[in-house]
Design a protein around this motif. Structure first.
Motif, PDB file in Angstrom:
ATOM      1  N   SER A 175       0.842  -1.194   0.000  1.00 18.36           N
ATOM      2  CA  SER A 175       0.000   0.000   0.000  1.00 18.36           C
ATOM      3  C   SER A 175       0.875   1.241   0.000  1.00 18.36           C
ATOM      4  N   ARG A 176       0.458   2.245  -0.725  1.00 14.44           N
ATOM      5  CA  ARG A 176       1.211   3.491  -0.727  1.00 14.44           C
ATOM      6  C   ARG A 176       0.281   4.625  -0.336  1.00 14.44           C
ATOM      7  N   ALA A 177       0.820   5.601   0.319  1.00 12.38           N
ATOM      8  CA  ALA A 177       0.026   6.727   0.777  1.00 12.38           C
ATOM      9  C   ALA A 177       0.269   7.930  -0.108  1.00 12.38           C
ATOM     10  N   VAL A 178      -0.779   8.616  -0.428  1.00 10.13           N
ATOM     11  CA  VAL A 178      -0.680   9.848  -1.190  1.00 10.13           C
ATOM     12  C   VAL A 178      -1.180  10.977  -0.306  1.00 10.13           C
ATOM     13  N   ALA A 179      -0.299  11.826   0.134  1.00  9.66           N
ATOM     14  CA  ALA A 179      -0.659  12.925   1.016  1.00  9.66           C
ATOM     15  C   ALA A 179      -0.846  14.190   0.203  1.00  9.66           C
ATOM     16  N   PHE A 222     -14.261  20.504   1.574  1.00 12.33           N
ATOM     17  CA  PHE A 222     -12.862  20.238   1.266  1.00 12.33           C
ATOM     18  C   PHE A 222     -12.799  19.239   0.102  1.00 12.33           C
ATOM     19  N   PRO A 223     -12.258  19.654  -1.050  1.00 12.67           N
ATOM     20  CA  PRO A 223     -12.176  18.754  -2.210  1.00 12.67           C
ATOM     21  C   PRO A 223     -11.247  17.565  -1.951  1.00 12.67           C
ATOM     22  N   ILE A 224     -11.560  16.431  -2.584  1.00 14.50           N
ATOM     23  CA  ILE A 224     -10.722  15.234  -2.502  1.00 14.50           C
ATOM     24  C   ILE A 224      -9.806  15.219  -3.724  1.00 14.50           C
ATOM     25  N   PRO A 225      -8.516  14.922  -3.561  1.00 11.82           N
ATOM     26  CA  PRO A 225      -7.568  14.998  -4.686  1.00 11.82           C
ATOM     27  C   PRO A 225      -7.918  14.108  -5.867  1.00 11.82           C
ATOM     28  N   THR A 226      -8.329  12.860  -5.612  1.00 10.27           N
ATOM     29  CA  THR A 226      -8.621  11.934  -6.703  1.00 10.27           C
ATOM     30  C   THR A 226     -10.004  12.218  -7.281  1.00 10.27           C
ATOM     31  N   PRO A 227     -10.089  12.528  -8.571  1.00 12.37           N
ATOM     32  CA  PRO A 227     -11.398  12.823  -9.172  1.00 12.37           C
ATOM     33  C   PRO A 227     -12.321  11.601  -9.127  1.00 12.37           C
ATOM     34  N   TRP A 234     -11.705   9.575   9.043  1.00  9.49           N
ATOM     35  CA  TRP A 234     -11.346   8.583   8.035  1.00  9.49           C
ATOM     36  C   TRP A 234     -12.585   8.264   7.209  1.00  9.49           C
ATOM     37  N   PHE A 235     -12.360   8.101   5.873  1.00 11.39           N
ATOM     38  CA  PHE A 235     -13.506   7.823   5.013  1.00 11.39           C
ATOM     39  C   PHE A 235     -13.106   6.866   3.891  1.00 11.39           C
ATOM     40  N   THR A 236     -14.115   6.228   3.330  1.00 15.80           N
ATOM     41  CA  THR A 236     -13.886   5.320   2.211  1.00 15.80           C
ATOM     42  C   THR A 236     -14.180   6.042   0.901  1.00 15.80           C
ATOM     43  N   GLU A 237     -13.402   5.691  -0.159  1.00 11.97           N
ATOM     44  CA  GLU A 237     -13.654   6.191  -1.506  1.00 11.97           C
ATOM     45  C   GLU A 237     -14.162   5.000  -2.308  1.00 11.97           C
ATOM     46  N   SER A 238     -15.467   4.885  -2.402  1.00 13.02           N
ATOM     47  CA  SER A 238     -16.098   3.661  -2.885  1.00 13.02           C
ATOM     48  C   SER A 238     -15.780   3.336  -4.335  1.00 13.02           C
ATOM     49  N   VAL A 239     -15.537   4.350  -5.165  1.00  9.37           N
ATOM     50  CA  VAL A 239     -15.337   4.115  -6.588  1.00  9.37           C
ATOM     51  C   VAL A 239     -13.903   3.714  -6.909  1.00  9.37           C
ATOM     52  N   VAL A 240     -12.927   4.392  -6.287  1.00 14.97           N
ATOM     53  CA  VAL A 240     -11.519   4.159  -6.645  1.00 14.97           C
ATOM     54  C   VAL A 240     -10.815   3.223  -5.682  1.00 14.97           C
ATOM     55  N   GLY A 241     -11.487   2.801  -4.621  1.00 15.78           N
ATOM     56  CA  GLY A 241     -10.897   1.815  -3.724  1.00 15.78           C
ATOM     57  C   GLY A 241      -9.855   2.365  -2.775  1.00 15.78           C
ATOM     58  N   ASN A 242      -9.960   3.617  -2.361  1.00 16.72           N
ATOM     59  CA  ASN A 242      -9.048   4.184  -1.370  1.00 16.72           C
ATOM     60  C   ASN A 242      -9.718   4.268  -0.007  1.00 16.72           C
ATOM     61  N   VAL A 243      -8.896   4.193   1.032  1.00 15.09           N
ATOM     62  CA  VAL A 243      -9.298   4.621   2.367  1.00 15.09           C
ATOM     63  C   VAL A 243      -8.520   5.893   2.629  1.00 15.09           C
ATOM     64  N   GLY A 286      -8.555  20.013   7.434  1.00  8.55           N
ATOM     65  CA  GLY A 286      -8.943  19.785   6.050  1.00  8.55           C
ATOM     66  C   GLY A 286      -7.881  19.199   5.154  1.00  8.55           C
ATOM     67  N   VAL A 287      -6.780  18.699   5.705  1.00  6.57           N
ATOM     68  CA  VAL A 287      -5.717  18.106   4.891  1.00  6.57           C
ATOM     69  C   VAL A 287      -6.044  16.644   4.622  1.00  6.57           C
ATOM     70  N   VAL A 288      -6.078  16.262   3.348  1.00  2.00           N
ATOM     71  CA  VAL A 288      -6.486  14.923   2.940  1.00  2.00           C
ATOM     72  C   VAL A 288      -5.271  14.075   2.573  1.00  2.00           C
ATOM     73  N   THR A 289      -5.260  12.833   3.079  1.00  2.00           N
ATOM     74  CA  THR A 289      -4.260  11.842   2.690  1.00  2.00           C
ATOM     75  C   THR A 289      -4.994  10.582   2.269  1.00  2.00           C
ATOM     76  N   GLU A 290      -4.618  10.039   1.097  1.00  2.00           N
ATOM     77  CA  GLU A 290      -5.302   8.861   0.566  1.00  2.00           C
ATOM     78  C   GLU A 290      -4.401   7.633   0.624  1.00  2.00           C
ATOM     79  N   PHE A 291      -4.984   6.487   0.947  1.00  2.00           N
ATOM     80  CA  PHE A 291      -4.259   5.229   1.030  1.00  2.00           C
ATOM     81  C   PHE A 291      -4.928   4.224   0.091  1.00  2.00           C
ATOM     82  N   PRO A 292      -4.348   4.027  -1.106  1.00  2.00           N
ATOM     83  CA  PRO A 292      -4.950   3.054  -2.035  1.00  2.00           C
ATOM     84  C   PRO A 292      -4.855   1.642  -1.476  1.00  2.00           C
ATOM     85  N   VAL A 293      -5.890   0.854  -1.695  1.00  2.00           N
ATOM     86  CA  VAL A 293      -5.857  -0.557  -1.333  1.00  2.00           C
ATOM     87  C   VAL A 293      -5.920  -1.350  -2.631  1.00  2.00           C
ATOM     88  N   PRO A 294      -5.405  -2.580  -2.648  1.00  2.00           N
ATOM     89  CA  PRO A 294      -5.302  -3.305  -3.916  1.00  2.00           C
ATOM     90  C   PRO A 294      -6.630  -3.788  -4.474  1.00  2.00           C
TER      91      PRO A 294
END
Length: 730
Positions: free
Chosen positions: A16-20, A88-93, A109-118, A125-133
């Protein structure tokens, strides 16, 4: 209950990689008040600035605000309890944010149902995304687990539950996700943490329990194909869930026992559910535009939402005690007031002002010991708490109706203690609560809160605030004009005087202006405490108590605490010694607590004079002996010792007795029958005494101090010589 192992298809989070992203644009909305009343509830709606944003999940944040997801708007929203919205906008469209929760790290903490991120968002308001496989999973709900991690639901054909650390990585080398045992295919379900510390999730037609070690138990729901949706931990220790297909609310115990309750409105489409601060369950009826409330006993109430076809979705209990929910189609955040249950009186709860105000207290001693305080109700709006001994009043409190003066209910509290105290007052009509604290070792400072509780009925009041009235001219005098009471006069309880510890006379005069005042009316609480009222018997103004600290050679301590701002002159008379102390407070100043541990230094110790008998031997006669208990007794100069004859041997009237010092410094003289003698020791030293006469009784063998019975054998008792050890004055 049948226990199913995790499926072998369970997957793990690898690489997993984090995108801050340090990006938090903010938009502030206007507030639209669409208040409506239904069955005593009030609903208020707040439009979201972004058009057609489709709000879904909602959570109570650690910052005292509400946070929500905007599925179509691709944003995270924040709304204050006053209704001010920021986005607060989310980085991933097109991420499709859905579930949201407060994490154990103080972030959201929130789920991104379409792209599979937590993802994580700070309160700034600072967003960090953690993609899951598992991008194909369709992430759903999310909750903070008892293990300090985040648990979320998803769909991999079968319901799926995953776990993520607050650092965004897998927890350990084991499988980090597991498909829910024998559940049929279906979408992502709700996730919550139960009172047992386990993770609970809905899985189409059953409820699953997952331990933090991924042990899974599944419990089929009674009604088939129920469409179990969201789930919440209830106030009763059970889990509560919605059944969207069968129009029911379900309850499951932590042991797996399922009970179902039908919803009154047909085809209501229940979805989100949460536990309210009122002890009930609140849920959204999405298909019929209603909010439902159900007691833990299954009693249902429904409330219509003002905006038509708003499609309410998820709910949460807010920091203000109300229920907040999202309107997915209405594009609004709404609030419905939660009327809590009436105050439940009990051993640790005071219910004041007709049960509207619930008051509880807890204490912590210098040694760290702590407990809830015991409650005692005095009047309809006044009560007190005791900590260690029922006779020892510690904290008093009263609620006054000040609505006619400033539109508020007033809270007054006074303490006769210096231990740490936490006092909580809850207005059950609004669920508003206020906590007051006292620091360890500090005298409890008087509380006079006239601004916190502002819920008054519009244009009404149960009565104006008390106004002082002039008293009878005979009572309008200085406290110094109250004649001191001598020990010979004794301590007497009257309508205007308290008698504490059988010895201390306490009297009070109050005054609001020259010529306008009177004597306080006295009411006993315990042998050591009491209170005074000035204007109304239900309105306690001043609480006082005496503590006997003679066991630690510290005399008597006097405590007084006032819940008043009128002028007060308080007079305490020690009827044993004649010592008098006056305490005063001027009008329009808050009564500061009195903790006087030095004025009344003289103690009174009790000694019993107890006749005992022994066999004289062959003569068949008896030997009469006098015992003193306790002895020795330790006091300080100025203290008084009181001897009392105790006829434990049934010899009343058969002999006489005395208390006589060996050095001649005190002597009661020979007494017959009932007998009490007191002597005050004004000088330090050691003083011995004995019973000098009274052992010669006709028909008895007798003797004098030091004599033995006229027989050599067998047990016998000699007269004891009592001793008083007097230390120098304090």
């Amino acid at each position: 209950m049948i226990k199913f192992p995790a499926r072998s298809s369970a997957r793990r989070f690898c690489g997993s990689r984090a995108v801050a992203v340090a990006f938090a644009a903010m938009v502030v909305s206007s507030v639209m008040d669409l208040a409506d009343a239904a069955a005593g509830q009030s609903i208020r709606e707040y439009p979201i600035p972004t058009v057609a944003s489709s709000p879904a999940g909602i959570a109570s944040g650690p910052d005292g605000n509400l946070w929500f997801t905007e599925v179509a708007g691709n944003k995270i929203g924040r709304i204050t309890p006053a209704g001010v919205i920021s986005e607060f906008p989310i980085p991933t469209p097109g991420s499709g944010p859905l579930g949201i929760t407060t994490g154990p790290d103080g972030n959201l903490w929130f789920t991104e149902s379409v792209v599979g991120n937590v993802a994580r968002i700070t309160t700034a308001g600072v967003v960090t995304e953690f993609p899951v496989p598992f991008t194909f999973l369709g992430l759903g709900d999310i909750a903070a687990g008892s293990d300090g991690n985040l648990w979320f639901s998803a769909s991999s054909g079968y319901p799926f539950v995953g776990r993520l650390t607050t650092a965004g990585s897998e927890v350990d080398g084991s499988s980090l996700g597991v498909e829910v045992g024998n559940s049929p295919p279906g979408g992502a379900g709700g996730v919550t943490v139960g009172a047992d510390g386990n993770i609970w999730t809905t899985a189409v037609d059953r409820i699953a329990r997952i331990t933090t070690d991924y042990e899974i138990d599944e419990f089929p729901i009674t009604t088939a194909d129920s469409g179990a949706s969201q789930i919440s931990s209830g106030p009763d220790g059970n889990l509560w869930f919605t059944e969207s297909k069968t129009n029911q609310i379900g309850r499951i115990s932590t042991a797996g026992v399922v009970t179902e309750f039908p919803i009154g409105t047909s085809n209501s489409g229940p979805v989100g559910i949460t536990a309210g601060s009122d002890g009930d369950l609140w849920f959204a009826e999405s298909a019929v535009n209603q909010i439902g409330r159900m007691t833990t006993g299954g009693v249902l109430t429904e409330f219509v939402i003002p905006t038509a076809a708003s499609a309410p979705s998820r709910l949460v209990a807010g920091p203000d005690g109300n229920i907040w929910f999202t309107e997915t189609a209405g594009n609004r955040i709404a609030r419905i007031t939660a009327t809590v249950a009436p105050c439940p009186p009990g051993g640790t709860t005071l219910c004041l002002d007709g049960g509207r105000f619930q008051v509880e207290a807890s204490w912590t001693g210098p040694d760290g010991a702590s407990s809830r305080a015991h409650a005692e109700r005095l009047t309809s709006n006044t009560g007190y708490f005791w900590f260690f001994d029922p006779n020892d009043v510690e904290v008093a409190i009263k609620i006054l109706d000040g609505c006619a003066v400033n539109g508020h209910s007033w809270v007054f509290s006074a303490g006769l203690t210096n231990v740490a105290v936490t006092l909580t007052v809850t207005d059950t009509s609004t669920n508003q609560a206020r906590t007051y604290s006292n620091l360890q070792g500090a005298p409890f400072q008087t509380i006079a809160d006239t601004t916190t509780f502002a819920a008054c009925a519009s244009g009404t009041s149960s009565g104006a605030a008390p106004v002082a009235r002039a008293s009878d001219p005979e009572t309008r005098r200085s406290i110094d004009q109250i004649a001191p009471r001598s020990s010979s006069a004794g301590c007497v309880h009257t309508d205007t005087a308290l008698c504490l510890d059988g010895r201390f006379q306490v009297e009070v005069l109050w005054q609001t202006a020259p010529g306008n005042g009177g004597a306080g009316h006295a009411t006993s609480l315990t042998s050591e405490s009491g209170y005074f009222w000035f204007f109304d018997p239900s309105n306690v103004e001043l609480v006082v108590k005496i503590i006997d600290a003679c066991d630690i050679e510290a005399g008597h301590w006097f405590f007084a605490a006032g819940m008043t701002t009128v002028g007060v002159e308080l007079k305490v008379t020690d009827t044993l010694t004649g010592d008098v102390k006056t305490y005063g407070r001027t009008a329009d100043t808050l009564f500061r607590p009195v903790l006087d541990t030095t004025t009344f230094e003289h103690c009174q110790r009790e000694v019993t004079l107890d006749p005992r008998v022994d066999d004289c031997g062959p003569t068949g006669s008896m030997w009469l002996v006098m015992q003193f208990s306790p002895t020795p007794i330790r006091i300080r100069a100025g203290d008084t010792v009181v001897w009392t004859f105790q006829d434990g041997a049934g010899l009343q009237g058969l002999h006489s007795h005395s208390i006589t010092s060996t050095d001649g410094s005190f002597d009661s003289g020979v007494q017959d029958g009932s007998f009490t003698y007191a002597h005050t020791f004004n000088e330090a030293g050691t003083f011995s005494y004995y019973c000098r006469v009274g052992h010669l009784v006709p028909g008895w063998c007798g003797g004098f101090p030091g004599q033995r019975p006229p027989h050599a054998e067998g047990p016998h008792i000699e007269d004891e010589t009592g001793v008083v050890i007097v230390a120098p004055p304090r």
